[in-house]
Design a protein around this motif. Sequence first.
Motif, short mmCIF file in Angstrom:
data_model
loop_
_atom_site.label_atom_id
_atom_site.label_comp_id
_atom_site.label_asym_id
_atom_site.label_seq_id
_atom_site.Cartn_x
_atom_site.Cartn_y
_atom_site.Cartn_z
N GLU A 13 0.83 -1.21 0.00
CA GLU A 13 0.00 0.00 0.00
C GLU A 13 0.86 1.26 0.00
OE1 GLU A 13 -3.11 -0.04 -0.41
OE2 GLU A 13 -3.59 -2.14 0.05
N TRP A 52 -1.51 8.28 5.73
CA TRP A 52 -2.78 8.10 5.03
C TRP A 52 -2.59 7.08 3.91
CZ3 TRP A 52 -4.77 11.60 0.64
CH2 TRP A 52 -6.06 11.19 0.25
N TYR A 53 -3.48 6.07 3.91
CA TYR A 53 -3.44 5.02 2.88
C TYR A 53 -4.76 5.04 2.11
CZ TYR A 53 0.61 3.48 5.47
OH TYR A 53 1.84 3.45 6.08
N PRO A 54 -4.84 5.85 1.03
CA PRO A 54 -6.12 6.08 0.35
C PRO A 54 -6.63 4.90 -0.48
CG PRO A 54 -4.34 7.21 -0.79
CD PRO A 54 -3.74 6.66 0.47
N TYR A 55 -5.77 3.92 -0.81
CA TYR A 55 -6.18 2.86 -1.73
C TYR A 55 -6.38 1.51 -1.05
CZ TYR A 55 -4.42 6.38 -4.94
OH TYR A 55 -4.20 7.56 -5.59
N SER A 56 -6.25 1.44 0.25
CA SER A 56 -6.35 0.16 0.95
C SER A 56 -7.79 -0.37 0.94
CB SER A 56 -5.86 0.32 2.40
OG SER A 56 -5.93 -0.91 3.08
N SER A 57 -7.98 -1.60 0.45
CA SER A 57 -9.30 -2.24 0.42
C SER A 57 -9.14 -3.73 0.16
CB SER A 57 -10.20 -1.61 -0.65
OG SER A 57 -9.70 -1.88 -1.94
N ASN A 84 -13.85 -1.22 2.09
CA ASN A 84 -12.93 -0.09 1.99
C ASN A 84 -12.18 0.07 3.31
OD1 ASN A 84 -11.67 2.42 1.69
ND2 ASN A 84 -13.29 3.16 0.34
N ASN A 133 -9.65 2.33 3.78
CA ASN A 133 -8.96 3.60 3.69
C ASN A 133 -8.69 4.12 5.10
OD1 ASN A 133 -8.17 6.23 3.27
ND2 ASN A 133 -10.01 6.85 2.19
#
Length: 428
Positions: free
Chosen positions: A365, A391-396, A405, A407
């Motif tokens: 990530e 901040w990890y905006p793409y974690s899913s 999601n 995020n």
Amino acid sequence: MKQKLVTSILIVYTLNIFAQQEPLKKDKKRLDFAKMYFELGGDFSPSFTGKRLVNNEVVTFENSASVTQYINWGAFHFWGHAEFYVTFPMNQLNLKKNNETDFTLTNYVVTGARFLPWAFREKKIRPYLGVSWGSIDFQQRIKPDEDQPILSKDFLLIPETGLMYGYRSLMIRLGLSYNYDNKWNYPLSRTAFAEIETPKFNFQLGLNYSFESSKNEKPEDKQLWNSYPRTSSIGYDATKSGDFFVAIGPSLSFSLSGSEYNKAELPYIKNKLTSSNYFDIATGYQFNKLGLFAALSFRNPTFETEGFGAKQTIKKTSFTLEVNKFITDYTGFAPYIGLNLAYDKLKYEESVDNISKEVTFNSIEPGITFGWDIVPGKTSEALILRTNLRWYPYSSFKIDGKNFNFNQLEYNLIQVVFYPERLKKRRK
């Protein structure tokens, strides 16, 4: 509750060691910029109307007024004109006992800021205006089952105002906060929901104790540090190109988005998850003259929510490599920003009516890091305080074909950073 108590004690102890403080003076020296404190107090919440199901009918009842004890860690900045703080709620005391129902209503302040039009001074009453960023947890407990879920409102911006009066190292505070987002679509069962309004206004009364440690520094060091320009690079006056460091500090993680899976399959439990307290452990190297540092960090937060016979747990193990660049150093406050790359292992566990489900995921990530160091002595101090957000905006990930999601915003409240080589040099 025990975790929150341990975290609070750790932070208070840490700040006693490292507080960057001298008595506030008119000449605005570097070491006068921040004055640190901790505060013990109570947060009063008025009574409000609860709702429950009786023979499939919604009936109302009164939830008692309550007082929640808290510990604040904070500091006055900009020579007494601004205040930044965090709040750790402790025990909630309901002022009227109810044999059939109970509740918890807890306000967590991640970061709060207050503005004082007139700078804080001893023996002076000072008004303030402020806003806090935090979250509120709410749970009804209907006896005898008491299996209702805890719901949360995260990332609230709550305005506040109040008065403070100080004498020597003590200060008393009287405050008022306004909780505008006070309506909850609360589950009374797995399928029945009702709107509950919690109080809009809370009142705080606190006793503040401030402390100083810079008086223990060598006079020549204090004179040198006070001679630094008000705004300069972190590497100003650095005599060595870089130093290794190790760091540790308490953290929390917050979901920024709700999950499609929970909305469809488990709508009666919390949709946005918040972790329990965990430790952020890191090691790295700071390039003093370049004004940047690289670090490898380890975190293992656990996210858990439950209600009406369902329980959901996510265990995360993460190793992160990051590179951060200092933007500037303003009188000992040194913000930075950078990029990170995390290797995450997620273990998802679910139990509904004793039917279990377990799935494990591995992922890489990318993320963004932002934070700041408190560095009165720039690159000459062996121990400093650090705060950072990742901040990890793409974690899913997916559960049964539905998107979950994940995020996340990781908030490392306060890290103790130790530079062994600097300590060795100072002892010489």
